[in-house]
Design an enzyme around this catalytic site. Structure first.
Site, PDB file in Angstrom:
ATOM      1  N   ASP A  81      49.675  40.432  39.292  1.00 14.88           N
ATOM      2  CA  ASP A  81      48.822  41.582  39.588  1.00 14.88           C
ATOM      3  C   ASP A  81      49.404  42.470  40.682  1.00 14.88           C
ATOM      4  OD1 ASP A  81      47.164  40.277  37.802  1.00 14.88           O
ATOM      5  OD2 ASP A  81      45.350  40.816  38.887  1.00 14.88           O
ATOM      6  N   ASP A 123      46.414  34.979  39.291  1.00 13.51           N
ATOM      7  CA  ASP A 123      45.091  35.572  39.122  1.00 13.51           C
ATOM      8  C   ASP A 123      44.390  35.329  37.787  1.00 13.51           C
ATOM      9  OD1 ASP A 123      46.055  36.531  41.503  1.00 13.51           O
ATOM     10  OD2 ASP A 123      45.188  38.504  41.270  1.00 13.51           O
ATOM     11  N   LYS A 124      45.038  35.643  36.673  1.00 16.98           N
ATOM     12  CA  LYS A 124      44.354  35.526  35.378  1.00 16.98           C
ATOM     13  C   LYS A 124      44.707  34.237  34.649  1.00 16.98           C
ATOM     14  CE  LYS A 124      42.753  39.395  36.423  1.00 16.98           C
ATOM     15  NZ  LYS A 124      43.547  39.452  37.663  1.00 16.98           N
ATOM     16  N   CYS A 195      49.831  34.248  46.631  1.00 13.75           N
ATOM     17  CA  CYS A 195      49.760  34.966  47.909  1.00 13.75           C
ATOM     18  C   CYS A 195      48.869  34.232  48.912  1.00 13.75           C
ATOM     19  CB  CYS A 195      49.281  36.387  47.684  1.00 13.75           C
ATOM     20  SG  CYS A 195      50.449  37.389  46.728  1.00 13.75           S
ATOM     21  N   GLU A 499      42.371  46.773  39.098  1.00 15.48           N
ATOM     22  CA  GLU A 499      42.065  46.499  40.499  1.00 15.48           C
ATOM     23  C   GLU A 499      42.325  47.749  41.323  1.00 15.48           C
ATOM     24  OE1 GLU A 499      44.341  43.105  41.676  1.00 15.48           O
ATOM     25  OE2 GLU A 499      42.929  41.699  40.773  1.00 15.48           O
ATOM     26  N   SER A 525      41.260  43.759  44.069  1.00 13.22           N
ATOM     27  CA  SER A 525      42.137  42.631  44.338  1.00 13.22           C
ATOM     28  C   SER A 525      41.445  41.697  45.315  1.00 13.22           C
ATOM     29  CB  SER A 525      43.450  43.137  44.945  1.00 13.22           C
ATOM     30  OG  SER A 525      44.135  42.097  45.589  1.00 13.22           O
TER      31      SER A 525
END
EC number: 4.2.1.9
Length: 624
Positions: A81, A123-124, A195, A499, A525
């Protein structure tokens, strides 16, 4: 007794061809009849959270085979992302969640696998695999790649901690010198891993622990630390134990839908609110609940947000703490332990980390907390485990260091994790707002909102796309007191529900982070902070009121009262709605937006629901 699913392709003369093909993959005569365990990996060189996963499948497979199973690995896609942010690539991020879920379902069902290990991280990928696991309802264990170490650098002779968002803000801030901006950029993301703050990836990996589908430490143990190797091995052993319980003992408590039930979803959301997780987690939990046929809705989240205190504050809500600090304080189990002591946790739910031997309390979260909550455990190995810390050495290699903190952070008064008495706030880090702007609700990450902004009244500054908003912010159109409205960025309208990290970062870089609000039918985000309100439902493209807001309209936001109101009369709103309807085919579409939308994205948009339903496919359009 349930029959192995894999028997469909391994038993009987009519399956001679299938067995011949299995043999060509390395299966031997004495292997047939063993459970076949699918390993869904997500290795890619595009994503720092996944760049180190290449050999993790083999590690899990070795434990599966040692425990008497057949391990078969496959890969699925993973979108970064952060790299996809700020351009057309972000349109593909949320839709990739559905593709990941489908690809796992396709592989597992096509090959009749008996159980599943999901190697995810960013993320996904974790949400997509979670949706697939609950859809399939076969024994499953999740194990993620782990968070990266926090960045560190010296500015003006002061050592500071950094993450991705710091690099973005510095890059857009004209007051930051080129030298300092480059220094921050080179230091912000020092290692492999997701992250380093409580962004979407780490939030979701923490939530799998609370759902009962991953092992303690999954969400917080650093990707670089040698101790994380054992999590992958144990995932292989645990999935075999679950498979044996289900297929040999007819123990349905080993199935994910019996683990991740309504109580477990409440536990996950309770954790999310207590740790100020990414607002994206709401979207993904709602989607996962639908796959599990669990009636968990925005109303439940709203109810819980009023009860749960904010016990753990992590970047981007504060620069002081990152995931490495959460781990030192006891990780997810440390937060759950504090929630249990406040009476806000269901501890009678099943958990993959616990064996169910039939005795009262066995196999449950209660037994897991007894062993892994650092405030109650007597196990020195567990305490040693949570002392795993960063090395401060840039690397893309997993398990490359074995550094330890000198002590645990057991300070529940002023430490990273707090007791209820000393909570960062008595209301949690996420809230659901509703009103005529968002009849079906919207989400704000209150953990990142300054106290002075809990109520806000301002004038609407309306943009039909994220791109226009960015241009407007950087061009000086947005001033203090504005409420930036970014619409037609929802699941249908984007499509893909982009985002909005760049608009919020640019507001900060121009000194407007506390002077403006931003509302959108898109999302944010996990790195976003400030008065950023997303997931407005219904979205503009679905006839939501956000499509009717005009420049200069007064918007009133009251987080303590959970309200968001457009100060326009019902008569005027109805007139605007009639005017919109009169546009015919052009109604509920952005004005003047120039955006290429591929056939793949159009197909996604045709079935997508609004954010209050998790942005999942509209089943009513698929079922007879």
């Amino acid at each position: 007794m349930p029959k192995l699913r894999s028997a469909t392709s391994t038993e009987g003369r009519n399956m001679a061809g299938a067995r011949a093909l299995w043999r060509a993959t390395g299966v031997k005569d004495n292997d047939f009849g063993k459970p076949i365990i699918a390993i869904a990996n997500s290795f890619t060189q595009f994503v720092p959270g996944h760049v180190h996963l290449k050999d993790m499948g083999s590690l899990v497979a070795s434990a599966i085979e040692e425990a008497g199973g057949i391990a078969k690995e496959f890969n699925t896609i993973a979108v970064d992302d952060g790299i996809a942010m700020g351009h057309g690539g972000m349109l593909y991020s949320l839709p990739s969640r559905e593709l990941i879920a489908d690809s796992v379902e396709y592989m597992v069902n096509a090959h009749c696998a008996d159980a599943l290990v999901c190697i995810s991280n960013c993320d996904k990928i974790t949400p997509g695999m979670l949706m697939a696991a609950l859809r399939l309802n076969i024994p499953v264990v999740f194990v993620s790649g782990g968070p990266m170490e926090a960045g560190k650098t010296k500015l003006s002779d002061k050592l500071i901690k950094l993450d991705l968002v710091d690099a973005m803000v510095a890059g857009a801030d004209s007051n930051v010198s080129d030298e300092d901006s480059a220094k921050i950029e080179r230091s912000a993301c020092p290692t492999c891993g997701s992250c380093s703050g409580m962004f979407t990836a780490n939030s979701m990996n923490c939530l799998t622990e609370a759902l009962g589908l991953s092992l303690p430490g999954n969400g917080s143990m650093l990707a670089t630390h040698a101790d994380r190797r054992e999590l992958f091995l144990e995932a292989g052993r645990r999935v075999m134990a679950l498979a044996k319980r289900y297929y040999h003992q007819d123990d349905e408590s080993a199935l994910p839908r019996n683990i991740a039930n309504f109580k477990a979803f409440e536990n996950a959301m309770t954790l999310d609110i207590a740790m100020g997780g990414s607002s994206n987690t709401v979207l993904h939990l709602l989607a996962a609940a639908q796959e599990a046929d669990v009636d968990f809705t925005m109303a439940d989240i709203d109810r819980m947000s009023r009860l749960v205190p904010h016990l753990c504050k992590v970047a981007p809500s504060t620069p002081k703490y990152h995931m490495e600090d959460v781990h030192r304080a006891g990780g997810v189990m440390g937060i759950l332990g504090e929630l249990d002591r406040t009476g806000l946790l269901h501890t009678d739910v099943f958990h993959v980390a616990a064996d169910n031997d039939g005795t009262p309390g066995s196999g449950t979260l209660k037994s897991v907390l007894a062993q892994y909550d650092v405030m109650q455990t007597q196990d020195e190995k567990v305490k040693h485990f949570f002392m795993a810390g960063p090395a401060g050495i840039p690397t893309t290699k997993a398990f490359s260091q074995d550094c330890r903190w000198p002590s645990l952070d057991n300070d529940r008064q002023e430490g990273c994790i707090r007791s209820r008495e000393f909570a960062f706030s008595q209301e949690g880090g996420l809230a659901v707002l509703s009103g005529n702007v968002a009849e079906n609700g919207c989400i704000v990450k209150t953990a990142g909102v300054d106290e002075s902004n809990l109520t806000f009244v301002g004038s609407a500054r309306v943009y039909e796309s994220q791109d226009d908003a960015v241009a407007g912010i950087l061009g000086g159109e947005v001033v203090a007191g504005d409420v930036v409205v970014i619409r037609y960025e929802g699941p249908k309208g984007g499509p893909g529900m982009q985002e909005m990290l760049y608009p919020t970062s640019y507001l900060k870089s121009r000194g407007l982070g506390k002077a403006c609000a931003l509302i959108t039918d898109g999302r944010f985000s996990g790195g976003t902070s400030g008065l950023s309100i997303g997931h407005v439902s219904p979205e503009a493209a679905a006839g939501g009121t956000i499509a009717l807001i005009e420049n200069g309209d007064r918007i009133e936001i009251d987080i303590p009262k959970r309200s968001i109101k457009l100060a326009v009369s019902d008569v005027e709103l109805n007139a605007r709605r009639e005017k919109m309807h009169s546009l015919g085919p052009m109604a509920w579409k952005p004005i003047g937006r120039q955006r290429y939308v591929s056939l793949a994205l159009k197909a996604y948009a045709m079935l997508a629901t609004s954010a209050d339903k998790g942005a999942v496919r509209d089943r009513s359009k698929l079922e007879d």
